[in-house]
Design a protein around this motif. Structure first.
Motif, PDB file in Angstrom:
ATOM      1  N   SER A 158       0.941  -0.762   0.105  1.00  0.00           N
ATOM      2  CA  SER A 158       0.291  -0.162  -0.270  1.00  0.00           C
ATOM      3  C   SER A 158       1.036   1.246  -0.295  1.00  0.00           C
ATOM      4  CB  SER A 158      -0.775  -0.196   1.554  1.00  0.00           C
ATOM      5  OG  SER A 158      -1.570  -0.997   1.060  1.00  0.00           O
ATOM      6  N   HIS A 159       1.919   1.704   1.051  1.00  0.00           N
ATOM      7  CA  HIS A 159       2.786   2.694   0.977  1.00  0.00           C
ATOM      8  C   HIS A 159       3.195   2.664  -0.369  1.00  0.00           C
ATOM      9  CE1 HIS A 159       2.258   1.735   4.855  1.00  0.00           C
ATOM     10  NE2 HIS A 159       2.478   3.526   5.343  1.00  0.00           N
ATOM     11  N   SER A 160       4.374   1.427  -1.068  1.00  0.00           N
ATOM     12  CA  SER A 160       4.959   1.754  -2.464  1.00  0.00           C
ATOM     13  C   SER A 160       3.715   1.931  -3.796  1.00  0.00           C
ATOM     14  CB  SER A 160       5.218   0.046  -2.448  1.00  0.00           C
ATOM     15  OG  SER A 160       4.703  -0.733  -2.718  1.00  0.00           O
ATOM     16  N   VAL A 161       2.765   1.640  -3.642  1.00  0.00           N
ATOM     17  CA  VAL A 161       1.932   2.055  -4.522  1.00  0.00           C
ATOM     18  C   VAL A 161       1.494   3.546  -4.029  1.00  0.00           C
ATOM     19  CG1 VAL A 161      -0.968   1.647  -5.116  1.00  0.00           C
ATOM     20  CG2 VAL A 161       0.445  -0.162  -4.567  1.00  0.00           C
ATOM     21  N   GLU A 162       1.263   3.976  -3.129  1.00  0.00           N
ATOM     22  CA  GLU A 162       0.996   5.685  -3.223  1.00  0.00           C
ATOM     23  C   GLU A 162       1.892   6.437  -3.659  1.00  0.00           C
ATOM     24  OE1 GLU A 162      -1.829   6.820  -2.203  1.00  0.00           O
ATOM     25  OE2 GLU A 162      -2.672   5.248  -1.530  1.00  0.00           O
ATOM     26  N   ASP A 163       3.309   5.647  -3.371  1.00  0.00           N
ATOM     27  CA  ASP A 163       4.149   6.360  -3.415  1.00  0.00           C
ATOM     28  C   ASP A 163       4.567   6.555  -4.964  1.00  0.00           C
ATOM     29  OD1 ASP A 163       5.579   6.891  -0.955  1.00  0.00           O
ATOM     30  OD2 ASP A 163       6.749   5.129  -0.638  1.00  0.00           O
ATOM     31  N   ASN A 182       9.998  -1.952  -5.927  1.00  0.00           N
ATOM     32  CA  ASN A 182       8.611  -1.930  -4.553  1.00  0.00           C
ATOM     33  C   ASN A 182       7.768  -2.263  -4.677  1.00  0.00           C
ATOM     34  OD1 ASN A 182      11.687  -0.894  -2.657  1.00  0.00           O
ATOM     35  ND2 ASN A 182      10.795   0.963  -2.883  1.00  0.00           N
ATOM     36  N   VAL A 183       7.317  -1.782  -5.350  1.00  0.00           N
ATOM     37  CA  VAL A 183       5.973  -1.667  -6.302  1.00  0.00           C
ATOM     38  C   VAL A 183       5.714  -3.287  -6.719  1.00  0.00           C
ATOM     39  CG1 VAL A 183       3.648  -1.597  -7.153  1.00  0.00           C
ATOM     40  CG2 VAL A 183       4.961   0.166  -6.367  1.00  0.00           C
ATOM     41  N   LEU A 229       2.388   5.933  -6.790  1.00  0.00           N
ATOM     42  CA  LEU A 229       1.199   7.406  -7.845  1.00  0.00           C
ATOM     43  C   LEU A 229       1.326   8.579  -7.396  1.00  0.00           C
ATOM     44  CD1 LEU A 229      -1.823   5.397  -6.248  1.00  0.00           C
ATOM     45  CD2 LEU A 229      -1.181   5.396  -9.207  1.00  0.00           C
ATOM     46  N   GLN A 230       2.367   9.367  -6.023  1.00  0.00           N
ATOM     47  CA  GLN A 230       2.234  10.064  -6.367  1.00  0.00           C
ATOM     48  C   GLN A 230       3.228  10.610  -7.143  1.00  0.00           C
ATOM     49  OE1 GLN A 230       2.942  10.858  -1.788  1.00  0.00           O
ATOM     50  NE2 GLN A 230       0.863  10.309  -1.722  1.00  0.00           N
ATOM     51  N   GLU A 231       4.734   9.770  -7.226  1.00  0.00           N
ATOM     52  CA  GLU A 231       5.262  10.292  -8.305  1.00  0.00           C
ATOM     53  C   GLU A 231       5.439  10.657  -9.402  1.00  0.00           C
ATOM     54  OE1 GLU A 231       9.159  11.068  -7.415  1.00  0.00           O
ATOM     55  OE2 GLU A 231       8.144  10.325  -4.746  1.00  0.00           O
ATOM     56  N   GLY A 232       4.196   9.578  -9.983  1.00  0.00           N
ATOM     57  CA  GLY A 232       3.646   9.352 -11.761  1.00  0.00           C
ATOM     58  C   GLY A 232       5.184   8.913 -12.758  1.00  0.00           C
ATOM     59  N   ASP A 233       5.001  10.549 -13.660  1.00  0.00           N
ATOM     60  CA  ASP A 233       6.249   9.744 -14.085  1.00  0.00           C
ATOM     61  C   ASP A 233       7.545  10.286 -14.173  1.00  0.00           C
ATOM     62  OD1 ASP A 233       4.359   9.331 -16.019  1.00  0.00           O
ATOM     63  OD2 ASP A 233       4.592  11.752 -16.911  1.00  0.00           O
ATOM     64  N   ASN A 259      -5.889  -1.264  -4.597  1.00  0.00           N
ATOM     65  CA  ASN A 259      -4.806  -0.764  -4.901  1.00  0.00           C
ATOM     66  C   ASN A 259      -4.387  -1.408  -6.379  1.00  0.00           C
ATOM     67  OD1 ASN A 259      -4.402   0.939  -3.436  1.00  0.00           O
ATOM     68  ND2 ASN A 259      -3.736  -0.858  -1.416  1.00  0.00           N
ATOM     69  N   CYS A 260      -4.683  -2.336  -7.076  1.00  0.00           N
ATOM     70  CA  CYS A 260      -4.379  -3.369  -8.126  1.00  0.00           C
ATOM     71  C   CYS A 260      -5.202  -2.011  -9.214  1.00  0.00           C
ATOM     72  CB  CYS A 260      -4.542  -4.716  -8.133  1.00  0.00           C
ATOM     73  SG  CYS A 260      -3.982  -5.369  -7.360  1.00  0.00           S
ATOM     74  N   TYR A 261      -6.255  -1.788  -9.005  1.00  0.00           N
ATOM     75  CA  TYR A 261      -7.380  -1.386 -10.460  1.00  0.00           C
ATOM     76  C   TYR A 261      -6.840   0.150 -10.493  1.00  0.00           C
ATOM     77  CZ  TYR A 261     -11.296   0.084 -12.720  1.00  0.00           C
ATOM     78  OH  TYR A 261     -12.377   1.083 -13.125  1.00  0.00           O
ATOM     79  N   ARG A 262      -6.331   0.844  -9.030  1.00  0.00           N
ATOM     80  CA  ARG A 262      -5.521   1.852  -9.157  1.00  0.00           C
ATOM     81  C   ARG A 262      -4.239   2.114 -10.356  1.00  0.00           C
ATOM     82  NH1 ARG A 262      -4.942   3.970  -3.448  1.00  0.00           N
ATOM     83  NH2 ARG A 262      -3.951   5.868  -4.690  1.00  0.00           N
ATOM     84  N   LEU A 263      -3.307   1.055  -9.779  1.00  0.00           N
ATOM     85  CA  LEU A 263      -2.588   0.877 -10.982  1.00  0.00           C
ATOM     86  C   LEU A 263      -2.857   0.735 -12.486  1.00  0.00           C
ATOM     87  CD1 LEU A 263      -0.134  -1.168  -8.767  1.00  0.00           C
ATOM     88  CD2 LEU A 263       0.187   1.193  -8.896  1.00  0.00           C
ATOM     89  N   LEU A 264      -3.833  -0.108 -12.539  1.00  0.00           N
ATOM     90  CA  LEU A 264      -4.145  -0.569 -13.801  1.00  0.00           C
ATOM     91  C   LEU A 264      -4.860   0.863 -14.465  1.00  0.00           C
ATOM     92  CD1 LEU A 264      -5.684  -4.295 -13.734  1.00  0.00           C
ATOM     93  CD2 LEU A 264      -3.546  -3.644 -14.497  1.00  0.00           C
ATOM     94  N   LYS A 265      -5.470   1.434 -14.581  1.00  0.00           N
ATOM     95  CA  LYS A 265      -5.932   2.508 -14.345  1.00  0.00           C
ATOM     96  C   LYS A 265      -5.307   3.994 -14.910  1.00  0.00           C
ATOM     97  CE  LYS A 265      -9.798   3.942 -15.168  1.00  0.00           C
ATOM     98  NZ  LYS A 265     -10.479   3.794 -16.450  1.00  0.00           N
ATOM     99  N   MET A 266      -4.075   3.688 -13.937  1.00  0.00           N
ATOM    100  CA  MET A 266      -3.188   4.889 -14.606  1.00  0.00           C
ATOM    101  C   MET A 266      -1.984   3.902 -15.734  1.00  0.00           C
ATOM    102  SD  MET A 266      -0.171   5.350 -11.911  1.00  0.00           S
ATOM    103  CE  MET A 266       1.173   4.538 -12.817  1.00  0.00           C
ATOM    104  N   GLY A 267      -1.787   2.834 -15.528  1.00  0.00           N
ATOM    105  CA  GLY A 267      -1.391   2.503 -16.628  1.00  0.00           C
ATOM    106  C   GLY A 267      -2.030   3.241 -18.013  1.00  0.00           C
TER     107      GLY A 267
END
Length: 1182
Positions: free
Chosen positions: A582-587, A602-603, A589-593, A627-635
Motif C-alpha cells: 500500500s505504501h509503495s503504491v501511494e509513492d 518496491n511495488v 502514484l504520487q511520483e507519476g512519471d 490498489n491493483c485497479y488503481r495501478l491499472l487505471k493509471m497505466g
C-alpha cells in the motif's frame, strides 16, 4: 454333501439354498477345496461313472454351457458326440462365460477353478490317477473341448488342461524325489557287509523303485497327451488370452522341473511367441523368462536360447506396449546382471585370496556419509549430471526404484551429505552437485510417499495392495521423522539459492502433519515457518513464492491441530506485505512519471509476493483489488506503467474476483453483495478490454487470457445447479468485445513463423524458446475456442478459426478439430453454416488477390478444395444424422455462388461460380433424395443459357450439377477428362471393398468417396503408424523385407509350418465357420500371428537342427535332492500405475473451471518438441 439322482444330476441334500453341483460349490467357494475334493473322491470310490459324470458336467458348466451330460450319454456316446450335443445346447445370447465375466465373484471363481484342479490331482496322486480310467477320461474330454469351435469351451478346457499339466509336473517332481530317496536307501543297504544286509528290505526297496518307475512312466504318458494334444495347438490359438495361458504355464513347468522342461525343445515355443502381435502374450513370455534368468544355476541351459533370441529381446525394449517394454528392459537387465556378477566374482576371487571378517563388519557398521551408500549416492549424482541421456530426475529415480530402494530411501545419508562439513580428504560437493542431490532427494520422497511412478511411466492408477499401503505409510512416517528436523536447517543453509529452496519447499506436502502435535515437535514447526518467512523476504522468483504459498496452504489444513499456529504466522506475513504494498503504491502514484527504479521495484516485489499467495489463499479481507485497479487505471491513462507491474496487477485482481465469487457461491449472498461483485467484474472486464490495445505483448496476452477465463466463469453456466440467484453476475460479451477477441487471436496466434521453419540447427535455448512460444499461442487459441464451444461467443466467429485448419495443422490441428467436433454437437446446422462461411472467406480472399478469373489448377484453389474435403470427412458416415446440416450447407453455398451477377451481362458466369467446385466435395454427403432437392434448388438460379454452356468457365457448374445427378466424384472426373463411362465407374466400384450389409439405395454412401477416405493423406507429411509392428521406430520397409518367403525355411520347421499352413487347421475352421456362432465366437476371426512373428530371418532361421517340432516328454534320471538348484524369486514386481498431475490449476480456479478443453495434451508437433532438447521437451509436457 451331494447326492446323485439316477440320471446323473447332483441333487440338493437338505433344505435351503445349498449348492447342488460341483460348479456351484466351486463358484461360491464357501467350502475348503480340500473337503470338496475329498467328497468327490469318496463318491468316485463308490461309483466312478457317476463321479466322473459330475466332473464332466463341472467342466461343461464352467464353460457357461446350460446343457447337461446324462449318464446314458456318458456310457453310450463318444466324446466328440457329447461335445457336439453340448454345442447345440449352448446359450448364444451373450458371448460372456465364467472366465470372461467381470466382477470380483468371477475373479474368485477363476482362482477356485484352478485350485480345484490342483487339489484334485494332489489328492489323487497316490492311487486314482494310475487306474487308467479317471485321467484318461478327463484328458480325452479336455482335448476334445480344446479343439471345439466354441471359444468358451476352448478357453475353459485349455486353462483346465494347463493347470492339470502343472499339477502333473508337481507329481512327477515328487516321484523323482522319492526315486532319489529309494535309490539312496537301496545303495546304502546293498553296500553293507553280508551279515548286516537285510534281504527283505532290499526286495522291498527294489519293488518300490519299480513301482515308482511305472508311475513315472504313467505320468510321462499323461503329460505327453496334454502337451501334444492341447498345448502345441493352443499356444497359437486365435484368442490371445488362450495363448497367454499356454505360455504362462510352460514357464511354470520350466521353473518347477527344469531338468525335464528347460531345454531347447520347449524354450523354442517361448522364443517364437516373443513375436506375438498381442502385448499380453509377449508380456507373459518375458515374465516367464525372467523367472528363469533369475536362477544362476539355469543359465547354462539358456545359452543357446539366449544366442538365438537375444536380438529380439533387446528389440522389445522399444516395444509399442509400455508394459512389454518395461519387462523387456528388466529381462535384459537380468541377463546383464548375471554376466556382470559372474565376471566380478571371478575377478574378486582371483584378486583377493583371503578375507578380513573384521574389516567387513566395520564396513557394514559405517553410517551416513561414510557408509557404502554415501559413495553410491555421490556416484548417482555424478551420473545424473554428466550423463547426456537423462535430465529429468523423477524418471531416473523411478528407473532405479525397484532394484535400489534401500539406497534411494537413505535420506539420513543424503541429509548428512548436504549439511555436514566434509572430513579431511573427502571430496567436497559442488553447487551443481548439491542442487542435483536435492532434486533427486525430493523425487525419492515423492515416489515413496505417493507410491506411484511419475507421469508417463504407467498405463493407469493401480490400487495398492495391503502390503504396498503398509510400506507407503512406513515410508511416510520415516521421511517425516527425518525432515521435520532437517528441513529448517536445509532451508537455513540454502535460503539464498532459489533453485534449491524451491525444491526443498516441496517436501512438507509429503509429511504426516499429525507428527508435529503427536510428537510434540511444535518448535520444529516454528523453525520451519521462520525459515519460510525469510525465504519470502529474500526472493521474488515466481517459482519460489508459489512453493512458499503452497506450503502455507498445506500446513493450514483445518484437519490438523497446527492450523491455528500456522494461520497466525501467515496473517502476520500478509499484513506486513500488504502494508508495504500500500505504501509503495501511494509513492508510485504520487511520483507519476518521475518514479525511479526503487519505487517500481518496491511495488513489483510486494505485488508478486501477494499475487503468489492470493492464488492459494483467500486474501479478500485485505482488499488487494483496490490498489491493483488503481495501478491499472493509471497505466491506461498515462500509458507508462511497467509491463511486469501491469501483468501482476491483472493476475492479482483476477484472483481477488475469483475468491469473492467462491465466498458468494458457498454462502447465502445478499443483493448488495451481488451488485458489488458485478460492479467489480464489470470494471475489471473493461480494463482488460482496454489492455488488449496495450503496446506490451505480455500485458495484452495476460488481459486476453483473463478475459476469456472470466467470460467463461461468469457465463450462463454460472446459474446451473440451482444457482439461479447468481443471474445478476452473468455477463454476455457484446459484439465489440467479441470482435476484439477474435482480432487478437488472428493477430497473435495465426502468425507466420518463417524463422522457425528455416533450419532447425539453432542452439537448444533458441529451440526451447520457440517451443514455449508455440505453447503460449496454443493456450491463447484454446481459451478462445472454449468461448465458442460453450456458446459465449457467437459460432460464426469460428469461421475465422476453421479456415486455418490446413495451413496450421501441425501447430493447432488438434485444437481446431476438437472445436469443430464440439460445436457440431451443440448445433449441427449452425456448425455447417460456419464451415461453409469459412470456405467462402477463403474464396473471397483468393478473389481479392487474383481477381475474378481464378486458375482452377492453382495450389490456392486446390488448398480450398482440400480443406472442403477435410470438412466433408468430419460429417462421418451416418448421413441420416447430418442430413439437414449438409443440405443447409449446400443451400448456403449455392446462394453464395449466385449472389452477385456478372456486371458484363447474363451471358457471363457469376463472379463466385467457381465456388461450386469447392461445394462438390460435400455432394457425397447428401442422401439420394436430398440430391434431387438440392438440384432443384440449383435450377432456380440457372437459365437455359447456363445449361447449354460448355466452356471452361462454366465447368464448376457442370461438375457440381453432375455430382448432384449421379455419383459426384466420378462424374466430376468425366467432365475434366471427357472419357469416363458408366462401365469404368462399375469397374472402379468393384475394386472397392464390398459392404458387409446392403443398405437401401437412398442411404448408400458414394463408393468413390469411401475410396477417397481410405486413401486420405495427413497434412504435414505425417506417416501412418505401422500398426502391425511390435517395435517402435521400426522401418516398415525393413519389416517387409524381413518376412521370410515360403521356401526359405527347411521342411518341418516352425516358420515353415506357420507360413505354409498358417495357424492350427482347427483355427481355420473356426474362422470359416464362425458366422453361425456370432455371440461366442466373434473374436475368433482375428489372425493368430502377423507376418512379423517370423520376420527376422537372421534371428529366426529354421531351428530344426537343434529344435524338433514334436518331442516326447522324457523325464531325466533322478538325482539326489541336494543337487537340485534352488529357484530364486523374481527380483521385480511389475507395477503400472500413473496419476496425471501435470496440470496445475490455481486453488481459486479449481472449483470454477469445469468447462475446459485440454488441447495442450494433443499437440501433433511432437517432432518439433523433441528437437527442442530434453529439458524443453519435458518442460512442455509438465
Amino acid at each position: 454333501s451331494l447326492k446323485q439322482r439316477p440320471n446323473g444330476m447332483a441333487q440338493q441334500n437338505g433344505e435351503g439354498g445349498d449348492p447342488t453341483t460341483l460348479f456351484e460349490v466351486v463358484k461360491l467357494g464357501k467350502s475348503a477345496m480340500q473337503s470338496v475334493v475329498d467328497d468327490w473322491i469318496e463318491s468316485y470310490k463308490q461309483d466312478r461313472d457317476m463321479a466322473l459324470l459330475d466332473l464332466i458336467n463341472f467342466f461343461i458348466q464352467c464353460s457357461g454351457c446350460k446343457g447337461t451330460v446324462r449318464i446314458e450319454m456318458f456310457r453310450n456316446m463318444q466324446n466328440a458326440e457329447i461335445i457336439r450335443k453340448m454345442t447345440e445346447e449352448f446359450d448364444e445370447d451373450s458371448g460372456d462365460y465364467p472366465l470372461t465375466i467381470a466382477g470380483p465373484q468371477w475373479k474368485k471363481f477363476r482362482y477356485n477353478f484352478c485350485e480345484f484342479i490342483g487339489v484334485l490331482i494332489r489328492q489323487c496322486q497316490y492311487s486314482i490317477i494310475y487306474d487308467e480310467y479317471m485321467m484318461d477320461t478327463v484328458i480325452s474330454l479336455l482335448t476334445g473341448l480344446s479343439d471345439s469351435q466354441v471359444r468358451a469351451f476352448r478357453h475353459t478346457s485349455t486353462l483346465a488342461a494347463m493347470k492339470l499339466m502343472t499339477a502333473l509336473v508337481n507329481v512327477a517332481l515328487n516321484l523323482s524325489i522319492n526315486q532319489d530317496n529309494t535309490q539312496r536307501q537301496y545303495e546304502a543297504e546293498r553296500n553293507k557287509v553280508a551279515g548286516k544286509r537285510a534281504t527283505d528290505k532290499l526286495e522291498l526297496l527294489l519293488e518300490k523303485r519299480k513301482e515308482l518307475q511305472e508311475n513315472q512312466d504313467e505320468i510321462e504318458n499323461m503329460m505327453n497327451s496334454i502337451f501334444k494334444g492341447i498345448f502345441v495347438h493352443r499356444y497359437r490359438d486365435a484368442i490371445a488370452e488362450i495363448r497367454a495361458i499356454c505360455i504362462e504355464e510352460i514357464g511354470v513347468w520350466m521353473k518347477l522341473y527344469s531338468d525335464a522342461f528347460l531345454n531347447d525343445s520347449y524354450l523354442k515355443y517361448v522364443g517364437w511367441t516373443l513375436h506375438d502381435r498381442q502385448g499380453e502374450v509377449r508380456l507373459k513370455c518375458l515374465k516367464a523368462l525372467q523367472t528363469l534368468y533369475t536362477n544362476r544355476g539355469l543359465f547354462p541351459k539358456l545359452e543357446l536360447f539366449t544366442n538365438r533370441f537375444k536380438d529380439r529381446i533387446v528389440s522389445m525394449t522399444l516395444d509399442k506396449e509400455y508394459d512389454v517394454a518395461v519387462e523387456a528392459i528388466r529381462l535384459v537387465t537380468l541377463i546383464l546382471l548375471f554376466l556382470y556378477v559372474l565376471v566380478m566374482t571371478l575377478f574378486v576371487c582371483r584378486l583377493f585370496s583371503r578375507h578380513d571378517p573384521q574389516a567387513e563388519e566395520a564396513l557394514a557398521k559405517r553410517r551416513g556419509r561414510n557408509s557404502p551408500n554415501g559413495n553410491l549416492i555421490r556416484m548417482l549424482v555424478l551420473f545424473f549430471l554428466e550423463s547426456e541421456l537423462h535430465e529429468h530426475a523423477a524418471y531416473l529415480v523411478d528407473s532405479l526404484w525397484d532394484s535400489s530402494q534401500e539406497l534411494l530411501k537413505d535420506w539420513d545419508c543424503m541429509i548428512e551429505l548436504l549439511l555436514e562439513e566434509p572430513v579431511q580428504g573427502e571430496e567436497v560437493l559442488g553447487d551443481r552437485h548439491e542442487s542435483a542431490l536435492i532434486e533427486l532427494m525430493v523425487c525419492t520422497i515423492r515416489q515413496a510417499a505417493e507410491a506411484h511412478p511419475p507421469v508417463g511411466r504407467g498405463t493407469g492408477k493401480r490400487v495398492l495392495t495391503a502390503k504396498e499401503k503398509k510400506t507407503q505409510v512406513d515410508d511416510k512416517n520415516k521421511l517425516t521423522e527425518h525432515f521435520i528436523i532437517a528441513l529448517p536447517m536445509l532451508l537455513s543453509k540454502y535460503q539464498a539459492d532459489a533453485e534449491k529452496v524451491a525444491n526443498l519447499l516441496q517436501i512438507p506436502q509429503y509429511f504426516d502433519l499429525e507428527v508435529y502435535s503427536s510428537g510434540r515437535m511444535e518448535k520444529h514447526l516454528d523453525a520451519l515457518l521462520k525459515q519460510i518467512r525469510v525465504v519470502v523476504e529474500k526472493h521474488t522468483e515466481t517459482e519460489v513464492l508459489e512453493a512458499c504459498s503452497k506450503t502455507y496452504s498445506i500446513l493450514c489444513s483445518e484437519e490438523y491441530t497446527i492450523m491455528n499456529r500456522v494461520d497466525i504466522a501467515r496473517s502476520q506475513l500478509i499484513d506486513e506485505l500488504t502494508d508495504r504494498f500500500s505504501h509503495s503504491v501511494e509513492d508510485l502514484l504520487q511520483e507519476g512519471d518521475e518514479a525511479d527504479d526503487d519505487d517500481i521495484y518496491n511495488v513489483l516485489s510486494s505485488l508478486k509476493k501477494l499475487t503468489a499467495f492470493h492464488n492459494a489463499h483467500d486474501l479478500t479481507k485485505w482488499d488487494l483489488f483496490k490498489n491493483c485497479y488503481r495501478l491499472l487505471k493509471m497505466g491506461i491513462e498515462q500509458g507508462s506503467m511497467p509491463e511486469q507491474i501491469a501483468v501482476q496487477a491483472l493476475q492479482c485482481s483476477h484472483y481477488s474476483i475469483l475468491w469473492q465469487l467462491v465466498r458468494i457461491t458457498e454462502g447465502s449472498p445478499s443483493k448488495d453483495d451481488l451488485v458489488a461483485l458485478r460492479r467489480v467484474v464489470k470494471s475489471f472486464l473493461a480494463v482488460c478490454q482496454q489492455c488488449l490495445s496495450n503496446v506490451n505483448t505480455p500485458v495484452k496476452e495476460q488481459a486476453f487470457m483473463l478475459l476469456c477465463d472470466l467470460l467463461m466463469i461468469f457465463s450462463h453456466q454460472l446459474t446451473t445447479g440451482s444457482r439461479e440467484a447468481l443471474q445478476p453476475l452473468v455477463f454476455n460479451p457484446d459484439n465489440t468485445l467479441q470482435s476484439e477477441l477474435l482480432s487478437f487471436v488472428l493477430d497473435h496466434v495465426f502468425i507466420d513463423q518463417d524463422d522457425e521453419n528455416q533450419s532447425m540447427e539453432g542452439d537448444e535455448e533458441d529451440e526451447a524458446n520457440k517451443i514455449e512460444a508455440l505453447h503460449k499461442r496454443r493456450n491463447l487459441l484454446a481459451a478462445f475456442s472454449k468461448l465458442i464451444i460453450y456458446d459465449i461467443v457467437d459460432m460464426p466467429a469460428a469461421a475465422d478459426i476453421f479456415k486455418h485448419y490446413m495451413k496450421y495443422y501441425n501447430d493447432y490441428g488438434d485444437i481446431i478439430k476438437e472445436t469443430l467436433s464440439k460445436t457440431r454437437q451443440t448445433d449441427k446446422i449452425q456448425c455447417a453454416k460456419t464451415l461453409i462461411l469459412s470456405l467462402q472467406q477463403l474464396f473471397n480472399e483468393l478473389v481479392q488477390d487474383q481477381g475474378p478469373n481464378l486458375d482452377r489448377t492453382s495450389s490456392h484453389v486446390s488448398g480450398i478444395k482440400e480443406l472442403a474435403r477435410r470438412f466433408a470427412l468430419t460429417f462421418g458416415l451416418d448421413q441420416i444424422k447430418t442430413r439437414e446440416a449438409v443440405a443447409t450447407l449446400h443451400k448456403d453455398g449455392i446462394d453464395f455462388a449466385f449472389k452477385f451477377p456478372n456486371p458484363k451481362g447474363a451471358e457471363y458466369p457469376p463472379p463466385n461460380l467457381a465456388f461450386l467446385e469447392v461445394l462438390c466435395e460435400f455432394s457425397s454427403k447428401l442422401l439420394r433424395q436430398d440430391k434431387k432437392t438440392v438440384h432443384s434448388y440449383l435450377e432456380k438460379f440457372m437459365t437455359e443459357y447456363m445449361m447449354e454452356r460448355r466452356e471452361d468457365v462454366w465447368l464448376p457448374l457442370i461438375a457440381y450439377r453432375n455430382s448432384l445427378l449421379t455419383g459426384g466424384d466420378e462424374d466430376r472426373m468425366s467432365v475434366t477428362t471427357g472419357s469416363t463411362t458408366s462401365r469404368a465407374s462399375t469397374v472402379r466400384s468393384k475394386r472397392g471393398r464390398p459392404p458387409l450389409h446392403k443398405k437401401p439405395a437412398d442411404e448408400s454412401v458414394d463408393g468413390s468417396w469411401v475410396m477417397r477416405n481410405d486413401t486420405i493423406q495427413t497434412p504435414g507429411g505425417l506417416q501412418t503408424p505401422q500398426l502391425t509392428s511390435t517395435v517402435l521406430r521400426e522401418n516398415p520397409r525393413q519389416a517387409a523385407e524381413h518376412i521370410p518367403e515360403q521356401d526359405s525355411s527347411e521342411p518341418g520347421s516352425e516358420p515353415d509350418y506357420i507360413h505354409k499352413y498358417g495357424p492350427d487347421p482347427n483355427n481355420f475352421n473356426l474362422l470359416t465357420s464362425g458366422h453361425f456362432r456370432r455371440g461366442l465366437m466373434e473374436d475368433d476371426a482375428e489372425p493368430i500371428f502377423e507376418d512379423v512373428m517370423m520376420s527376422s530371418r537372421g534371428q529366426l532361421e529354421d531351428m530344426n537342427e537343434e529344435f524338433e517340432d514334436t518331442m516326447v516328454i522324457d523325464l531325466p534320471p533322478s538325482r539326489n535332492r541336494r543337487e537340485r538348484a534352488e529357484l530364486r524369486p523374481d527380483f521385480f514386481d511389475s507395477t503400472a500405475i500413473i496419476e496425471d498431475d501435470s496440470v496445475s490449476i490455481s486453488y481459486a480456479n479449481s472449483s470454477l473451471y469445469d468447462c475446459v478443453i485440454t488441447a495442450e495434451s494433443k499437440s501433433p508437433k511432437w517432432k518439433i518438441l523433441h528437437k527442442g532438447g530434453k529439458k524443453a521437451f519435458f518442460k512442455s509436457l509438465m
